[in-house]
Design a protein around this motif. Structure first.
Motif, short mmCIF file in Angstrom:
data_model
loop_
_atom_site.label_atom_id
_atom_site.label_comp_id
_atom_site.label_asym_id
_atom_site.label_seq_id
_atom_site.Cartn_x
_atom_site.Cartn_y
_atom_site.Cartn_z
N GLY A 226 86.75 17.17 67.11
CA GLY A 226 86.36 17.33 68.51
C GLY A 226 87.57 17.16 69.42
N PHE A 227 87.53 17.86 70.55
CA PHE A 227 88.64 17.84 71.49
C PHE A 227 88.94 16.42 71.96
CE2 PHE A 227 90.12 17.81 75.91
CZ PHE A 227 91.28 18.56 75.79
N GLY A 228 90.21 16.04 71.85
CA GLY A 228 90.65 14.76 72.38
C GLY A 228 90.34 13.56 71.52
N THR A 229 89.65 13.76 70.37
CA THR A 229 89.32 12.61 69.53
C THR A 229 90.45 12.26 68.58
OG1 THR A 229 88.27 13.99 67.81
CG2 THR A 229 86.87 13.20 69.62
N GLY A 230 91.20 13.28 68.15
CA GLY A 230 92.30 13.03 67.23
C GLY A 230 91.86 12.70 65.82
N VAL A 231 90.57 12.99 65.48
CA VAL A 231 90.09 12.69 64.14
C VAL A 231 89.75 14.00 63.43
CG1 VAL A 231 89.23 10.44 64.84
CG2 VAL A 231 87.69 12.40 64.89
N GLY A 232 89.31 13.89 62.18
CA GLY A 232 89.09 15.06 61.35
C GLY A 232 90.40 15.49 60.69
N ALA A 233 90.31 16.49 59.80
CA ALA A 233 91.49 16.92 59.07
C ALA A 233 92.56 17.47 60.01
CB ALA A 233 91.11 17.99 58.04
N VAL A 413 101.86 2.06 65.40
CA VAL A 413 102.57 3.21 64.86
C VAL A 413 101.81 4.52 65.05
CG1 VAL A 413 101.66 2.88 62.51
CG2 VAL A 413 103.83 4.07 62.86
N GLY A 414 100.47 4.50 64.89
CA GLY A 414 99.69 5.72 65.04
C GLY A 414 99.81 6.33 66.42
N LYS A 415 99.72 5.50 67.45
CA LYS A 415 99.84 5.99 68.83
C LYS A 415 101.25 6.52 69.09
CE LYS A 415 96.22 3.23 71.06
NZ LYS A 415 95.40 4.41 71.41
N LEU A 416 102.25 5.82 68.59
CA LEU A 416 103.63 6.24 68.79
C LEU A 416 103.88 7.60 68.14
CD1 LEU A 416 105.41 2.82 68.22
CD2 LEU A 416 105.48 4.15 70.33
N ALA A 417 103.37 7.80 66.92
CA ALA A 417 103.57 9.07 66.23
C ALA A 417 102.91 10.20 67.00
CB ALA A 417 103.01 9.00 64.81
N ASP A 418 101.70 9.96 67.51
CA ASP A 418 101.01 11.00 68.28
C ASP A 418 101.80 11.39 69.53
OD1 ASP A 418 98.87 11.20 66.55
OD2 ASP A 418 97.66 9.70 67.58
N ILE A 419 102.34 10.39 70.24
CA ILE A 419 103.10 10.66 71.45
C ILE A 419 104.37 11.45 71.12
CG2 ILE A 419 104.42 9.62 73.34
CD1 ILE A 419 102.41 7.27 73.21
N ALA A 420 105.07 11.03 70.05
CA ALA A 420 106.29 11.74 69.64
C ALA A 420 105.97 13.18 69.25
CB ALA A 420 106.95 11.01 68.47
N ASN A 421 104.83 13.39 68.58
CA ASN A 421 104.46 14.74 68.15
C ASN A 421 104.19 15.65 69.34
OD1 ASN A 421 104.69 14.09 65.49
ND2 ASN A 421 102.51 13.78 65.13
N ALA A 422 103.68 15.11 70.44
CA ALA A 422 103.41 15.92 71.62
C ALA A 422 104.69 16.59 72.11
CB ALA A 422 102.79 15.07 72.72
N GLY A 423 105.77 15.80 72.19
CA GLY A 423 107.06 16.35 72.61
C GLY A 423 107.62 17.32 71.59
N THR A 424 107.48 17.01 70.30
CA THR A 424 108.00 17.87 69.24
C THR A 424 107.30 19.22 69.23
OG1 THR A 424 108.42 15.90 67.90
CG2 THR A 424 108.46 18.00 66.77
N LEU A 425 105.98 19.21 69.32
CA LEU A 425 105.22 20.46 69.30
C LEU A 425 105.61 21.36 70.48
CD1 LEU A 425 101.77 18.98 68.26
CD2 LEU A 425 103.14 20.59 66.91
N ASN A 471 94.61 18.92 69.29
CA ASN A 471 93.86 18.08 68.36
C ASN A 471 94.45 16.67 68.26
OD1 ASN A 471 91.55 19.46 66.67
ND2 ASN A 471 93.09 21.02 67.09
N LEU A 472 95.43 16.38 69.15
CA LEU A 472 95.90 15.00 69.29
C LEU A 472 94.86 14.22 70.08
CD1 LEU A 472 99.63 15.66 70.29
CD2 LEU A 472 98.86 14.55 68.17
N PRO A 473 94.88 12.89 70.00
CA PRO A 473 94.00 12.10 70.86
C PRO A 473 94.30 12.40 72.33
CG PRO A 473 94.95 10.73 69.14
CD PRO A 473 95.65 12.05 69.07
N ILE A 474 93.29 12.27 73.17
CA ILE A 474 93.43 12.66 74.56
C ILE A 474 94.54 11.89 75.26
CG2 ILE A 474 91.67 11.00 75.34
CD1 ILE A 474 92.24 14.55 76.76
N ASP A 475 94.72 10.59 74.92
CA ASP A 475 95.77 9.82 75.60
C ASP A 475 97.15 10.33 75.24
OD1 ASP A 475 95.50 8.96 73.02
OD2 ASP A 475 95.56 6.81 73.48
#
Length: 525
Positions: A226-233, A413-425, A471-475
């Motif tokens: 689901g949008f903004g949940t960051g879960v699922g495959a 670590v999970g939140k940090l990786a998600d934030i870093a991925n936003a910039g990378t993508l 598909n990253l978490p909304i934050d």
């Protein structure tokens, strides 16, 4: 014109063309180089976070993230071979889409490098606390000093992640005094990582504890959470995309590669395919022996990684019954749980030894981006001031190190990786766009490597990056536009007026090449 300041290819290549690099690398060396760059942080650190998002579907998540990286890598290879200069996606955007968009990419890369370094520091902290302190020394660091305020891994009541702060500041000090990384030492560390993970795969897949039933249900949170949940495959793929960052280092070696038209794509795709299969095997071994079902919330959706709710749930388990998704050092934890404590400790030690070099590389990359932007006048020159004794950019290194330490102290670590991925993508998407623009605006330029079927792979890269971003978490999604808005304020308040290109400050051999005209886009005049 806002988008009008385009730095010409001739100006960018002016310095690079003065030197000629010897072509010595073959496909095998490039593939090994790529494997060494990719295998590291993500697989050691994010296995637990990925399992909490997708359960056994973590295996599918690795495949999805790997596929996006492969198409992005082929786009990256062409432009890196064509423009073998510092600055990465920032420079490529500057020469195709103009200064303002280049600034947004450079600003996003600042976010990527700094936050990624923080994520690695937090991952290192987990291994240091679990392996060195707990297992070897019998010392248990208080929860208040070993976990962030919102920390996963069963650490409730954390105030500051002290080991993560210490390692961040130590690496900062090493960079400031001029310590450089030895290629031989790095090769040894890569070998340690590969051997440790190979041992993990061999032990877990042949263990009596391995049970195919532990893979059911395979997708407890579905493919799309689901949008903004960051879960699922797919949500897990957006997080563990972090595990593949580093492959672009292969493309930077294009100028030193024999027959780059053939060997660069082999090195890029070969290393990514190897790592993807490797990662899937690690995930299969971990889940098949210990189980990897996420801890579900009352609404049937996995608790978010790094949340207080997950930390409270994990805190209810005894240390010897801690689920995979709660561990700060997932792979070592799995081996300890199935009776291989010695090897588990060795895996933890391997990760602890290898990860500081990754922090060093990421922080070094951060200072390089600052250097290039400062050289272009978009950032104050004081940021690249060199220390008279150490001969290093001590000011920007210290500032980066402090920022990395603060983020590592308070975020999981999970939140940090998600934030870093936003910039990378975002950066990878802009590279794909830049390659397609250069095919039209610089069609006659020599290319030692050309992305095959770019008409398909270019749009696929753009779609894949946007798809994972949403598909990253909304934050995590919100961090990038907020960070970008701050960057735009800085750009219009300072950088646009201070820009060397905007002020006509160029080296003499670049003067004839400099223009302030927007490149012609196909279909427009």
């Amino acid at each position: 014109m806002i988008f009008g300041r385009v730095k010409p290819i001739d100006a960018i290549l002016a310095t690079a063309e003065k030197k000629s690099l010897h072509r010595t690398l073959g496909w095998f060396q490039l593939t090994l180089f790529g494997i060494g760059c990719v295998i590291g942080t993500g697989i050691f650190v994010l296995t637990a976070a990925g399992a909490q998002k997708a359960g056994p579907g973590l295996m599918l998540a690795f495949a999805i993230a790997g596929a996006v990286c492969i198409v992005a890598a082929l786009c990256y290879a062409e432009i890196a071979a064509m423009l073998p200069v510092a600055g990465s996606a920032y420079t490529y955007t500057y020469t195709t889409m103009g200064e303002m968009l280049a600034w947004t990419v450079g600003w996003a890369l600042v976010l990527e490098y700094a936050v990624a370094a923080s994520a690695v520091a937090v991952g290192w902290s987990g291994f240091f606390t679990g392996t060195i302190l707990n297992e070897f020394l019998g010392v248990h660091l208080p929860a208040a000093l070993s976990g962030a305020p919102l920390s996963m891994g069963g650490v409730a009541g954390g105030i500051i992640n002290l080991p993560a702060v210490v390692i961040s500041l130590l690496i900062t000090w090493l960079l400031m005094i001029g310590t450089t990384e030895s290629a031989r030492v790095n090769a040894v560390l890569v070998a340690i990582k590969v051997v440790a993970l190979t041992a993990f795969i061999g032990i877990t897949l042949t263990s009596a504890y391995f049970d195919p039933d532990k893979f059911n249900p395979f997708l407890p949170a579905g493919v799309f959470g689901g949008f903004g949940t960051g879960v699922g495959a797919v949500g897990a793929a957006a997080t563990i995309f972090f595990a593949y960052v580093g492959f672009d280092a292969v493309s930077t070696a294009a100028e030193e590669t024999k027959n780059p038209q053939r060997n660069v794509p082999i090195g890029l795709v070969g290393s990514l395919l190897f790592c993807t299969v490797f990662y899937i095997a690690v995930a299969a071994g971990a889940i098949g022996t210990m189980g990897g079902q996420p801890i579900m919330g009352p609404n049937g959706v996995p608790f978010p990684t790094g949340s207080e709710e997950l930390a409270r749930q994990c805190a209810t388990y005894a240390a010897d019954k801690l689920p995979l998704v709660c561990s700060n050092e997932a792979l070592a934890h799995v081996l300890r749980q199935i009776g291989w404590s010695g090897v588990g400790n060795a895996v933890g030690l391997a990760a602890m030894l290898a990860l500081p070099s990754v922090i060093l590389i990421l922080m070094f990359g951060q200072t390089r981006i600052f250097f290039v932007m400062s050289r272009d006048g978009l950032l104050p020159e004081v940021l690249s001031r060199v220390h008279p004794k150490w001969k290093t950019p001590h000011i920007v290194t210290a500032a980066t190190g402090i920022a990395v330490a603060i983020a590592a102290a308070v975020l999981p670590v999970g939140k940090l990786a998600d934030i870093a991925n936003a910039g990378t993508l975002y950066a990878f998407m802009m590279v794909a766009i830049a390659v397609m623009i250069l095919r039209k605006t610089a069609a006659d330029r020599a290319r030692s490597f050309k992305t095959p079927i770019l008409w398909l792979l270019g749009p696929l890269t753009i779609f894949g990056c946007i798809f994972l971003f949403f598909n990253l978490p909304i934050d995590a999604m919100l961090v990038l536009p907020i960070w970008g808005a701050v960057g735009m304020v800085i750009y219009f308040a300072y950088s646009r007026n201070a820009s060397h290109l905007g002020r006509g400050i160029v080296e003499s051999h670049e003067a004839e090449a400099v223009t302030d005209v927007r490149p012609e886009v196909p279909g427009t005049h």
